[in-house]
Design a protein around this motif. Structure first.
Motif, PDB file in Angstrom:
ATOM      1  N   MET A   1      -9.384  -2.664  -0.738  1.00 21.63           N
ATOM      2  CA  MET A   1     -10.770  -3.077  -0.530  1.00 21.63           C
ATOM      3  C   MET A   1     -11.681  -1.858  -0.459  1.00 21.63           C
ATOM      4  O   MET A   1     -11.344  -0.855   0.178  1.00 21.63           O
ATOM      5  N   LYS A   2     -12.830  -1.947  -1.125  1.00 23.62           N
ATOM      6  CA  LYS A   2     -13.845  -0.913  -1.014  1.00 23.62           C
ATOM      7  C   LYS A   2     -14.785  -1.231   0.145  1.00 23.62           C
ATOM      8  O   LYS A   2     -14.788  -2.346   0.663  1.00 23.62           O
ATOM      9  N   ALA A   3     -15.573  -0.244   0.535  1.00 23.65           N
ATOM     10  CA  ALA A   3     -16.556  -0.452   1.599  1.00 23.65           C
ATOM     11  C   ALA A   3     -17.895   0.112   1.158  1.00 23.65           C
ATOM     12  O   ALA A   3     -17.952   1.134   0.449  1.00 23.65           O
ATOM     13  N   MET A   4     -18.957  -0.568   1.573  1.00 21.46           N
ATOM     14  CA  MET A   4     -20.307  -0.050   1.359  1.00 21.46           C
ATOM     15  C   MET A   4     -20.950   0.252   2.703  1.00 21.46           C
ATOM     16  O   MET A   4     -20.964  -0.601   3.598  1.00 21.46           O
ATOM     17  N   LEU A   5     -21.459   1.463   2.822  1.00 21.05           N
ATOM     18  CA  LEU A   5     -22.177   1.884   4.017  1.00 21.05           C
ATOM     19  C   LEU A   5     -23.667   1.908   3.709  1.00 21.05           C
ATOM     20  O   LEU A   5     -24.095   2.522   2.719  1.00 21.05           O
ATOM     21  N   LEU A   6     -24.445   1.245   4.547  1.00 24.74           N
ATOM     22  CA  LEU A   6     -25.891   1.167   4.339  1.00 24.74           C
ATOM     23  C   LEU A   6     -26.563   2.340   5.038  1.00 24.74           C
ATOM     24  O   LEU A   6     -26.506   2.458   6.262  1.00 24.74           O
ATOM     25  N   ALA A   7     -27.212   3.198   4.258  1.00 17.61           N
ATOM     26  CA  ALA A   7     -27.813   4.405   4.822  1.00 17.61           C
ATOM     27  C   ALA A   7     -29.191   4.690   4.244  1.00 17.61           C
ATOM     28  O   ALA A   7     -29.624   5.840   4.210  1.00 17.61           O
ATOM     29  N   ALA A   8     -29.881   3.640   3.795  1.00 18.21           N
ATOM     30  CA  ALA A   8     -31.158   3.844   3.107  1.00 18.21           C
ATOM     31  C   ALA A   8     -32.377   3.671   4.011  1.00 18.21           C
ATOM     32  O   ALA A   8     -33.496   3.911   3.570  1.00 18.21           O
ATOM     33  N   GLY A   9     -32.163   3.269   5.252  1.00 17.49           N
ATOM     34  CA  GLY A   9     -33.305   3.017   6.135  1.00 17.49           C
ATOM     35  C   GLY A   9     -34.056   4.291   6.505  1.00 17.49           C
ATOM     36  O   GLY A   9     -33.491   5.386   6.536  1.00 17.49           O
ATOM     37  N   LYS A  10     -35.323   4.125   6.808  1.00 24.98           N
ATOM     38  CA  LYS A  10     -36.170   5.274   7.138  1.00 24.98           C
ATOM     39  C   LYS A  10     -36.087   5.662   8.604  1.00 24.98           C
ATOM     40  O   LYS A  10     -36.453   6.775   8.987  1.00 24.98           O
ATOM     41  N   GLY A  11     -35.611   4.750   9.459  1.00 25.26           N
ATOM     42  CA  GLY A  11     -35.451   5.071  10.866  1.00 25.26           C
ATOM     43  C   GLY A  11     -36.757   5.340  11.584  1.00 25.26           C
ATOM     44  O   GLY A  11     -36.846   6.261  12.400  1.00 25.26           O
ATOM     45  N   GLU A  12     -37.761   4.514  11.308  1.00 27.21           N
ATOM     46  CA  GLU A  12     -39.091   4.781  11.877  1.00 27.21           C
ATOM     47  C   GLU A  12     -39.104   4.682  13.401  1.00 27.21           C
ATOM     48  O   GLU A  12     -39.847   5.395  14.060  1.00 27.21           O
ATOM     49  N   ARG A  13     -38.276   3.803  13.981  1.00 21.91           N
ATOM     50  CA  ARG A  13     -38.249   3.683  15.443  1.00 21.91           C
ATOM     51  C   ARG A  13     -37.584   4.895  16.103  1.00 21.91           C
ATOM     52  O   ARG A  13     -37.682   5.060  17.314  1.00 21.91           O
ATOM     53  N   MET A  14     -36.913   5.711  15.296  1.00 19.60           N
ATOM     54  CA  MET A  14     -36.230   6.891  15.835  1.00 19.60           C
ATOM     55  C   MET A  14     -37.105   8.146  15.775  1.00 19.60           C
ATOM     56  O   MET A  14     -36.664   9.228  16.164  1.00 19.60           O
ATOM     57  N   ARG A  15     -38.325   8.011  15.252  1.00 17.17           N
ATOM     58  CA  ARG A  15     -39.190   9.188  15.186  1.00 17.17           C
ATOM     59  C   ARG A  15     -39.480   9.728  16.577  1.00 17.17           C
ATOM     60  O   ARG A  15     -39.564   8.960  17.540  1.00 17.17           O
ATOM     61  N   PRO A  16     -39.585  11.062  16.721  1.00 17.71           N
ATOM     62  CA  PRO A  16     -39.682  12.081  15.667  1.00 17.71           C
ATOM     63  C   PRO A  16     -38.334  12.590  15.148  1.00 17.71           C
ATOM     64  O   PRO A  16     -38.291  13.467  14.282  1.00 17.71           O
ATOM     65  N   THR A  85     -31.444  -4.834   2.534  1.00 15.73           N
ATOM     66  CA  THR A  85     -29.976  -4.874   2.475  1.00 15.73           C
ATOM     67  C   THR A  85     -29.443  -5.533   1.210  1.00 15.73           C
ATOM     68  O   THR A  85     -28.625  -4.966   0.487  1.00 15.73           O
ATOM     69  N   ALA A  86     -29.889  -6.751   0.909  1.00 16.34           N
ATOM     70  CA  ALA A  86     -29.354  -7.453  -0.256  1.00 16.34           C
ATOM     71  C   ALA A  86     -29.730  -6.745  -1.549  1.00 16.34           C
ATOM     72  O   ALA A  86     -28.911  -6.638  -2.475  1.00 16.34           O
ATOM     73  N   GLY A  87     -30.966  -6.249  -1.633  1.00 13.19           N
ATOM     74  CA  GLY A  87     -31.377  -5.537  -2.839  1.00 13.19           C
ATOM     75  C   GLY A  87     -30.567  -4.279  -3.060  1.00 13.19           C
ATOM     76  O   GLY A  87     -30.197  -3.947  -4.197  1.00 13.19           O
ATOM     77  N   GLY A  88     -30.268  -3.560  -1.969  1.00  9.23           N
ATOM     78  CA  GLY A  88     -29.461  -2.358  -2.088  1.00  9.23           C
ATOM     79  C   GLY A  88     -28.036  -2.664  -2.492  1.00  9.23           C
ATOM     80  O   GLY A  88     -27.430  -1.934  -3.295  1.00  9.23           O
ATOM     81  N   LEU A 170     -21.795 -13.908  -3.511  1.00 11.02           N
ATOM     82  CA  LEU A 170     -22.895 -14.214  -2.600  1.00 11.02           C
ATOM     83  C   LEU A 170     -24.241 -13.847  -3.211  1.00 11.02           C
ATOM     84  O   LEU A 170     -25.269 -14.453  -2.885  1.00 11.02           O
ATOM     85  N   PHE A 171     -24.240 -12.880  -4.126  1.00  6.22           N
ATOM     86  CA  PHE A 171     -25.479 -12.352  -4.698  1.00  6.22           C
ATOM     87  C   PHE A 171     -25.788 -12.933  -6.081  1.00  6.22           C
ATOM     88  O   PHE A 171     -26.704 -12.454  -6.751  1.00  6.22           O
ATOM     89  N   ALA A 172     -25.049 -13.943  -6.484  1.00 11.06           N
ATOM     90  CA  ALA A 172     -25.281 -14.571  -7.781  1.00 11.06           C
ATOM     91  C   ALA A 172     -26.702 -15.120  -7.854  1.00 11.06           C
ATOM     92  O   ALA A 172     -27.159 -15.825  -6.955  1.00 11.06           O
ATOM     93  N   GLY A 173     -27.397 -14.783  -8.911  1.00 11.15           N
ATOM     94  CA  GLY A 173     -28.756 -15.264  -9.113  1.00 11.15           C
ATOM     95  C   GLY A 173     -29.831 -14.436  -8.446  1.00 11.15           C
ATOM     96  O   GLY A 173     -31.022 -14.697  -8.654  1.00 11.15           O
ATOM     97  N   LEU A 174     -29.446 -13.443  -7.660  1.00  8.56           N
ATOM     98  CA  LEU A 174     -30.448 -12.608  -7.005  1.00  8.56           C
ATOM     99  C   LEU A 174     -31.096 -11.667  -8.018  1.00  8.56           C
ATOM    100  O   LEU A 174     -30.412 -11.009  -8.806  1.00  8.56           O
ATOM    101  N   VAL A 175     -32.407 -11.608  -7.995  1.00 10.82           N
ATOM    102  CA  VAL A 175     -33.151 -10.771  -8.934  1.00 10.82           C
ATOM    103  C   VAL A 175     -33.224  -9.339  -8.396  1.00 10.82           C
ATOM    104  O   VAL A 175     -33.476  -9.136  -7.202  1.00 10.82           O
ATOM    105  N   PRO A 176     -32.995  -8.336  -9.240  1.00 13.31           N
ATOM    106  CA  PRO A 176     -33.082  -6.951  -8.772  1.00 13.31           C
ATOM    107  C   PRO A 176     -34.430  -6.655  -8.127  1.00 13.31           C
ATOM    108  O   PRO A 176     -35.476  -7.122  -8.579  1.00 13.31           O
TER     109      PRO A 176
END
Length: 222
Positions: A1-16, A85-88, A170-176
């Motif tokens: 099994m492969k894994a995907m790690l989500l790391a694209a968020g900007k983390g605005e609540r973690m500023r500065p 998340t789904a788009g990524g 799960l993502f069948a039919g989802l538009v990019p």
């Protein structure tokens, strides 16, 4: 099994803290948050990883590279702008293939054993749920007999941990483009196609500097 790690968020609540550093590189007990997941996945026998990124993503690639030093193989899915998340995930599906894959939010900290996660035949998702944290008033999904459902008004529910096993169907039919994951999960749950399990161990959503400090204490980082 492969894994995907989500790391694209900007983390605005973690500023500065995240103005010049991507949130997955913030340290818990001296170790980048994302590295905790990578090491745990490798220990569970999952060595093929896909990591998406957007905000300051070049720092992530520079730090982890191909993943060889941590015993994994990383493929990077760069996003010009955050796709939610789904788009990524949809953008990264060519790297993930046709088989079910493990999904892990890069901004949670947990002691879960990833080797315990599987997807039952015919299901589209297996969600890891946790007790609602102090900062969250209501949960996301109900869990009964290993089956995940959408809560009715006033019904108690658990929080989605950001960890799941997903079938690409799960993502069948989802538009990019930009798209959230929750509506897809809720629609699949309505069809009885989502399983779940409760994790009673350590789990934190590292969404604020205060929670980052708490995770450091729990991990022994002072």
């Amino acid at each position: 099994m492969k894994a995907m790690l989500l790391a694209a968020g900007k983390g605005e609540r973690m500023r500065p803290l995240t103005l010049h550093t991507p949130k997955p590189l913030l340290r818990v007990a001296g170790k980048p948050l994302l590295q905790w997941h990578i090491e745990a996945l490798a220990a569970a026998g999952i060595h093929e990883l896909v990591i998406n990124h957007a905000w300051l993503g070049e720092q992530l690639e520079a730090h982890f590279g191909t993943g060889e030093e941590l015993g994994v193989r990383i493929s990077w899915s760069a996003e010009g702008q955050p796709l939610e998340t789904a788009g990524g995930i949809l953008k990264a599906l060519p790297l993930l293939g046709d088989a079910p894959f493990l999904l892990v939010n890069g901004d949670v900290w947990t002691d879960i054993d990833f080797a315990t996660l599987t997807l039952a035949k015919g299901q589209l998702a297996q969600l890891v749920l946790v007790d609602n944290p102090p900062h969250k008033d209501a949960g996301d999904f109900c869990l009964h007999g290993g089956r995940v459902g959408n809560p009715l008004p006033g019904q108690s529910a658990l929080t989605y941990s950001g960890i799941a096993v997903l079938d690409p169907r799960l993502f069948a039919g989802l538009v990019p483009g930009s798209a959230p994951l929750a509506p897809l999960l809720r629609a699949a749950a309505e069809r009885g196609l989502v399983g779940g399990q409760r994790h009673a161990g350590r789990w934190m959503d590292i969404g604020t500097p205060e929670r980052l400090a708490e995770a450091n204490l729990l991990a022994g980082g002072g």
